[in-house]
Design a protein around this motif. Structure first.
Motif, PDB file in Angstrom:
ATOM      1  N   GLU A 139      64.552  57.076 -35.442  1.00  0.00           N
ATOM      2  CA  GLU A 139      63.524  56.034 -35.470  1.00  0.00           C
ATOM      3  C   GLU A 139      62.212  56.637 -34.977  1.00  0.00           C
ATOM      4  O   GLU A 139      62.162  57.226 -33.894  1.00  0.00           O
ATOM      5  N   ILE A 140      61.196  56.495 -35.801  1.00  0.00           N
ATOM      6  CA  ILE A 140      59.883  57.076 -35.450  1.00  0.00           C
ATOM      7  C   ILE A 140      58.895  55.961 -35.122  1.00  0.00           C
ATOM      8  O   ILE A 140      58.708  55.037 -35.917  1.00  0.00           O
ATOM      9  N   LYS A 141      58.309  56.068 -33.954  1.00  0.00           N
ATOM     10  CA  LYS A 141      57.270  55.126 -33.542  1.00  0.00           C
ATOM     11  C   LYS A 141      55.941  55.867 -33.451  1.00  0.00           C
ATOM     12  O   LYS A 141      55.804  56.811 -32.661  1.00  0.00           O
ATOM     13  N   ASN A 142      55.006  55.459 -34.264  1.00  0.00           N
ATOM     14  CA  ASN A 142      53.681  56.101 -34.285  1.00  0.00           C
ATOM     15  C   ASN A 142      52.661  55.252 -33.529  1.00  0.00           C
ATOM     16  O   ASN A 142      52.583  54.036 -33.718  1.00  0.00           O
ATOM     17  N   ARG A 143      51.940  55.900 -32.676  1.00  0.00           N
ATOM     18  CA  ARG A 143      50.842  55.278 -31.950  1.00  0.00           C
ATOM     19  C   ARG A 143      49.577  56.080 -32.209  1.00  0.00           C
ATOM     20  O   ARG A 143      49.646  57.250 -32.620  1.00  0.00           O
ATOM     21  N   SER A 147      53.346  60.002 -30.955  1.00  0.00           N
ATOM     22  CA  SER A 147      54.468  59.589 -31.799  1.00  0.00           C
ATOM     23  C   SER A 147      55.761  59.841 -31.039  1.00  0.00           C
ATOM     24  O   SER A 147      55.896  60.842 -30.324  1.00  0.00           O
ATOM     25  N   LYS A 148      56.685  58.939 -31.193  1.00  0.00           N
ATOM     26  CA  LYS A 148      57.954  59.061 -30.498  1.00  0.00           C
ATOM     27  C   LYS A 148      59.105  58.991 -31.500  1.00  0.00           C
ATOM     28  O   LYS A 148      59.165  58.087 -32.332  1.00  0.00           O
ATOM     29  N   THR A 150      63.134  58.724 -31.800  1.00  0.00           N
ATOM     30  CA  THR A 150      64.323  58.337 -31.037  1.00  0.00           C
ATOM     31  C   THR A 150      65.571  58.466 -31.911  1.00  0.00           C
ATOM     32  O   THR A 150      65.573  58.039 -33.069  1.00  0.00           O
TER      33      THR A 150
END
Length: 199
Positions: A139-143, A147-148, A150
């Motif tokens: 799971e990629i979380k972009n800010r 970017s994170k 998981t």
């Protein structure tokens, strides 16, 4: 002279006479053939577990008997289902284990593509599957400033105990004698193998 003429007449009549097969013989042959097809071959089986389900065909004309799972073992390498059924494959026959069409709805594939139950095997009929879905997904979380990524565990969809997990097809085998020769007969295809007939 008269006797000669009578003989000629009898010969002409015998030539014009139609020879018919008795209807009774024809009916007997057909009855025997149908009887053979309808009765089939008796194949013995036994239930090795209390909850074991008798192998059944959904329709009389189906090729395979549906097999139902009574237990399940999950390892890192495979998922094994036990049907609790032992079957005596007749001599000169073989039992082939195929997946059911419903396997397309699950994250499973039969490990050995097609299982083979020889006539000498008297143990339980089992199916072993590989899980096709990866154990983890990402799971990629972009800010705006970072970017994170998981790692998230997945839950593959597999058969449950009590499900029909495969089918058994019993086929007659011809007697084969392998004969070693120096050369094989020439054929149109020859030694053309993988992909030789097109994509």
């Amino acid at each position: 002279m008269l006797m000669l003429m009578e003989k000629v007449k009898r010969i002409k009549k015998s030539k014009n006479k139609k020879v018919e097969t008795p209807a009774v013989e024809s009916v007997n042959c057909v009855t025997h053939a149908v009887s053979t097809i309808v009765t089939g071959v008796d194949v013995k089986f036994t239930k090795k577990a209390k909850k074991a389900t008798m192998p059944v065909k959904a329709h009389a004309t189906d090729a395979g008997f549906d097999m139902t799972a009574v237990s399940r073992t999950i390892t890192e390498d495979y998922v094994e289902y036990d049907t609790g059924i032992a079957i005596a494959i007749p001599e000169g026959c073989v039992g082939l284990l195929f997946p059911r069409s419903s396997v397309s709805k699950y994250d499973l594939t039969l490990c050995n593509s097609v299982g083979c139950v020889d006539c000498g095997y008297s143990g339980n009929v089992k199916f072993r599957f590989k899980i096709t879905k990866p154990a983890y997904d990402f799971e990629i979380k972009n800010r705006p400033w970072w970017s994170k990524i998981t790692r998230v565990p997945t839950t593959p969809k597999i058969y449950q105990i009590g499900d029909k997990i495969g089918q058994l097809v019993i086929m007659k085998l011809p007697e084969i004698n392998l004969v070693q020769v120096d050369t094989l007969d020439t054929t149109e295809r020859g030694d053309g193998g993988f992909g030789s007939t097109g994509n």
